[in-house]
Design an enzyme around this catalytic site. Structure first.
Site, PDB file in Angstrom:
ATOM      1  N   GLY A 267       1.066  -1.288   0.282  1.00 34.08           N
ATOM      2  CA  GLY A 267       0.084  -0.152   0.176  1.00 34.08           C
ATOM      3  C   GLY A 267       0.783   1.198   0.361  1.00 34.08           C
ATOM      4  N   ALA A 268       1.904   1.027   1.064  1.00 38.60           N
ATOM      5  CA  ALA A 268       2.640   2.378   1.410  1.00 38.60           C
ATOM      6  C   ALA A 268       3.822   1.939   1.906  1.00 38.60           C
ATOM      7  CB  ALA A 268       1.333   3.287   1.373  1.00 38.60           C
ATOM      8  N   GLU A 304       0.876   5.635   7.459  1.00 39.34           N
ATOM      9  CA  GLU A 304       2.142   6.007   7.095  1.00 39.34           C
ATOM     10  C   GLU A 304       3.279   7.476   7.386  1.00 39.34           C
ATOM     11  OE1 GLU A 304       3.761   2.694   5.839  1.00 39.34           O
ATOM     12  OE2 GLU A 304       1.805   2.768   4.727  1.00 39.34           O
TER      13      GLU A 304
HETATM   14 ZN    ZN Z   1       2.621   0.188   8.963  1.00 34.61          ZN
END
Ligand code: ZN
Length: 879
Positions: A267-268, A304
């Site tokens: 995802g990131a 994040e």
């Molecule tokens: Zn994480």
């Protein structure tokens, strides 16, 4: 066939690093044919290492070594050994500077680990062990260094050059090239290193921190995505404020950057000061993204960002501690999402994910504790257990300590371990020290795998006015773990009287001011509780808000469930009662009870559809029937087609019986036009699209027209895709094909929308057949090198379209095995994730079971199988 078995790494073998690196100086020369990386390390012997290590060992992967020098003197070949996955520098002094020059080929890097190219830009992914694909380095999170990075590239193709920290110098070079130098003042493990070079557009804003510092916020995207950054920027600003308010955490650098890339394995990534995102997890506009993506983006941006403290400032000692940062950060982002939207809805979504997917993982061949004790390939351990169960474990600490002591504990944790690489045990100790509570038994949550089962029985003594509850806990055996000890479980409970009122929970006869809800703490294999002064037989509301990640076994009657559905003050348990009731009704159809669908279920749904006083966000969730995946999870010796048929029969019956109510619900939630992301607006769209889906499911002609209208005039992607999905899952073949065609024509230039278009088809009950999936793989927009495309077709088909995937002839399984083998050569991380639907073969009935096993065996037999896929397949086929 793989000849050598990959090595297993054990937590018990952990040793502190023999050498430390204080500073890293990197120089990247980026070219179209490859990149030259000059790395200069300030190295010294670790005083805490128990003996004197003679040689320095650095990790490497797929590197071409060009030169090595020590303290500025080029080393002759007999002073070092290039072993491919290791560079050994022989007989080194106590302290020295080592320079290594390597050559890599980012343009040919399809694994998407280390430095690679995506849509023409250079970018990196170093977690967990990708930095070793860039240069030789002690690639382990307990080696923390300060990084300075100089990037050189062609100025017209790569005007933007980014790395961690602050840009301290830039200038022109010969041949139309330029450079930028970045310096990150915070020591960090190399997995947090990042570099980006490309022709990117900048969206900028600011954030003023609680101490008055102004932070420069930058989102870099490809120019065509200029209008899709607003939501991520808003989400970032809200996250920064929330972390200050709720956790007292202030941002520490002057710049915070986000970059969107199209090709990304996950995802990131929380690289210090330079987060890199999968485009689909950051870019959104109302016209192109659904409510679900908006919410996902908000959560991932927050996740994040929160890592800056829970992960970066305080990091992991080794990869067995992964949940230290991931579990805690998921807990933090869940709190944020709850505060930004509907807390009940968020809790329902998290509990659903736990109960369908994490419980399945915990009962399958890849089962592992929140803190694993061994692995072959760490990339395989970015799991629901590490992330979601890890978050549930932190949530239970929060429940046991209460919000104030929990905050004291997190403050102590951040203060005590700032700048360190630590363990989950250090986290728990900080919580203990701050609260004075003993969490020694609680630590078993980190060590024992498997989902505890609570067997709950009750009895009411009308004469004495006593309600007795007995609770027994047992933890099933899992891969390599048996005879488990009882765990410390917070069990939230309420009792409902005859009119639905809360019954005071008196644990002794004369307890005054008894609470209406209690968190019982289970620590023994068996407990029994007595509640006094209870006038009539109550209905228990168990495990409120899913207070622990456990299964509850209680002999519910349908009357009790119906009662809870309409009366429980705990919204989560109202939803859960509805789910259990629907499960029970579906299962009774499967048990050959040829009877009709229980009319009481219909009545309950009718109330939900028609009572405007109910929380519509909760209603929208309550209307969704339990998924096939959840029904499978609850069964043994699974016959997928039988589950699918029974669930479909219930859906048919409900939709036919409630046709007019559904139509009314559809019209009532027509929406006002301008797109809003409030829980009410989201619930309205969800209700409307559920109504449409149900009506098209039964082939309602009027609904088909409504769906076509909605598809044509929708002002947002939630409604447009909702209409498309309903049509695609219907028997209106011509209308479905026309809508799919129009949709593609309209959105073919937008990769995120095309991914949705693929997903809708791959997940379709009607058109998502194996033949149709194979055709999608031939579509010009499909790209084997792009993980999002692979996931949206193959991942959705095998992971979500269960009735189509589980064909009795095994064709779905053979198809998946073929695709896994194909992907294993280009991207082993993605291949290993994709194979997972096959791994639970033991749970299924014949002929599914044998056919799944056979498919796994063909994967195991592949030449040159990656260790990623090997680990999953090998563990799944173990007797
Ligand atoms: Zn994480």
């Amino acid at each position: 066939m793989r000849t050598n078995q990959p090595r297993t790494i054990y937590l018990s073998e952990y040793r502190v690093p023999a050498f430390l690196v204080d500073h890293v100086d990197l120089r990247f020369e980026l070219f179209e044919q490859g990149a030259r990386v000059h790395s200069t390390l300030d190295v010294r012997r670790n005083p805490d290492y128990p003996e004197r290590a003679e040689h320095l060992e650095l990790d490497g992967d797929s590197l071409r070594l060009e030169a090595v020098s020590l303290n500025g003197v080029t080393l002759e070949a007999d002073h070092y050994q290039d072993q491919g996955d290791k560079l050994v520098v022989l007989s080194v002094p106590d302290q020295f500077q080592l320079t290594v020059v390597t050559w890599i080929e980012p343009q040919n890097n399809t694994r998407l680990e280390g430095l690679y190219k995506s849509s023409g830009m250079f970018c990196t992914q170093c977690e967990a062990e990708g930095f070793r694909c860039i240069t030789f380095f002690p690639d382990r999170p307990d080696v923390m260094a300060r990084f300075r990075t100089r990037i050189e590239a062609d100025k017209s193709s790569y005007p933007v050059l980014l790395s961690n920290g602050n840009d301290i110098e830039r200038g022109e070079l010969a041949d139309g090239r330029h450079f930028v130098t970045w310096e990150d003042p915070f020591p960090k493990p190399c997995y947090l290193f990042a570099l980006v070079a490309g022709d990117l557009l900048l969206k900028q804003d600011t954030f003023t921190t609680c101490s008055g510092r102004e932070i420069d916020l930058r989102i870099y995207v490809e120019p065509r995505n200029a209008t899709k950054c607003e939501h991520a920027m808003d989400s970032l600003q809200r996250s920064m404020r929330w972390d200050e308010t709720v956790y007292g955490r202030e941002y520490d650098l002057d710049i915070f950057m986000i970059v969107a890339v199209d090709d990304f394995n996950m995802g990131a990534m929380e690289n210090k000061g330079l987060n890199i995102f999968n485009s689909s997890c950051v870019l959104a506009s109302p016209e192109t993204a659904t409510d679900a993506s908006f919410q996902r983006i908000e959560a991932i941006v927050a996740h994040e960002y929160f890592h800056n403290w829970s992960g970066n400032r305080v990091t992991c000692r080794d990869w067995f501690q992964l949940s230290l940062k991931e579990g805690f950060t998921v807990f933090r982002d869940a709190g944020f999402s709850a505060d930004m939207g509907s807390p009940i809805v968020k809790r329902i979504e998290d509990a659903t994910l736990m109960r369908t997917a994490q419980f399945a993982e915990d009962a399958g061949p890849m089962s592992h504790p929140v803190r694993p004790s061994s692995y072959m390939e760490i990339s395989n351990f970015y799991t629901l257990t590490i992330y979601e169960k890890g978050a549930e474990v932190v949530r239970m600490i929060h429940t046991l300590l209460g919000p104030d002591l929990f905050r004291k504990g997190s403050d102590l944790y951040f203060e005590r371990h700032d700048g360190q690489a630590v363990t989950t045990d250090d986290f728990v100790r900080a919580m203990e020290d701050a609260s004075g509570r003993d969490l020694s038994q609680f630590r078993l949550w980190y060590e024992q795998a498997g989902t505890p089962v609570l067997t709950v029985r009750d009895e009411f003594d009308a004469e004495a006015g006593i309600y007795r509850l007995s609770i027994e806990q047992s933890i099933p055996d899992t891969a390599g773990q048996t005879d488990k000890k009882p765990q410390h479980i917070p069990f939230a409970l309420g009792l409902l009287g005859p009119d639905g009122e809360a019954v005071p929970l008196r644990l002794s006869e004369n307890e005054a001011d008894a609470p209406l809800e209690r968190v019982l703490e289970l620590t023994e294999a068996r407990h029994s509780f007595e509640f006094h002064g209870v006038q009539t037989q109550p209905v228990p509301s168990l495990l409120r808000e899913f207070s622990a990640p456990v299964r509850v076994d209680y002999p519910w009657t349908r009357e009790q469930l119906l009662f809870l559905m309409s009366h429980d003050s705990d919204g989560f348990n109202r939803w859960d009662a509805g789910q259990q009731l629907a499960v029970d009704v579906i299962r009774s159809l499967m048990d050959g009870e040829n009877g009709a669908v229980d009319e009481r279920l219909v009545d309950a749904y009718r109330v939900l559809l028609n009572d405007p006083a109910l929380d519509q966000a909760l209603v929208a969730k309550m209307l969704l029937l339990p998924s096939e995946a959840y029904l499978i999870e609850l069964s043994n010796d699974v016959d997928v087609q039988a589950i699918h048929e029974a669930r479909t029969r219930v859906l048919d019956h409900l939709a036919n019986a409630l046709r007019d109510d559904l139509l009314a619900c559809f019209h009532r939630n027509a929406g006002s036009g301008d797109y809003q992301l409030t829980p009410e607006a989201i619930a309205g769209r969800s209700l409307r699209n559920t109504a449409l889906a149900w009506l098209l499911h039964i082939g309602d002609q009027e609904a088909c027209t409504l769906a076509q209208q909605q598809f044509d005039v929708a002002g947002n992607m939630t409604d447009r895709l909702g209409a498309l999905r309903a049509l695609v899952n219907s028997r209106f073949v011509a209308e479905r094909e026309a809508a799919l065609e129009t949709f593609y024509q309209c959105w073919e230039a937008d990769p995120q929308v095309v991914e949705q278009w693929f997903s809708v088809q791959a997940g379709s009950q009607q058109s998502g057949t194996l033949e149709a999936i194979k055709a999608l793989l031939q579509h010009p927009a499909f790209d084997w090198k792009n993980p999002n495309k692979v996931r949206s077709v193959i991942g959705v088909f095998a992971g979500q379209n269960l009735a189509q995937f589980h064909q009795p002839d095994g064709s779905g399984y053979r198809f998946l095995a073929d695709q896994v083998c194909r992907l294993d050569d280009s991207n082993p991380q993605i291949a290993a994730r994709l194979v997972s639907p096959l791994t639970r073969w033991k749970k299924f009935a014949q002929p599914y079971c044998s056919a799944m096993k056979e498919a796994l065996e063909t994967v195991r037999a592949k030449d040159g199988l990656s260790k990623d896929v090997y680990e999953v397949v090998h563990k799944s086929l173990r007797p």
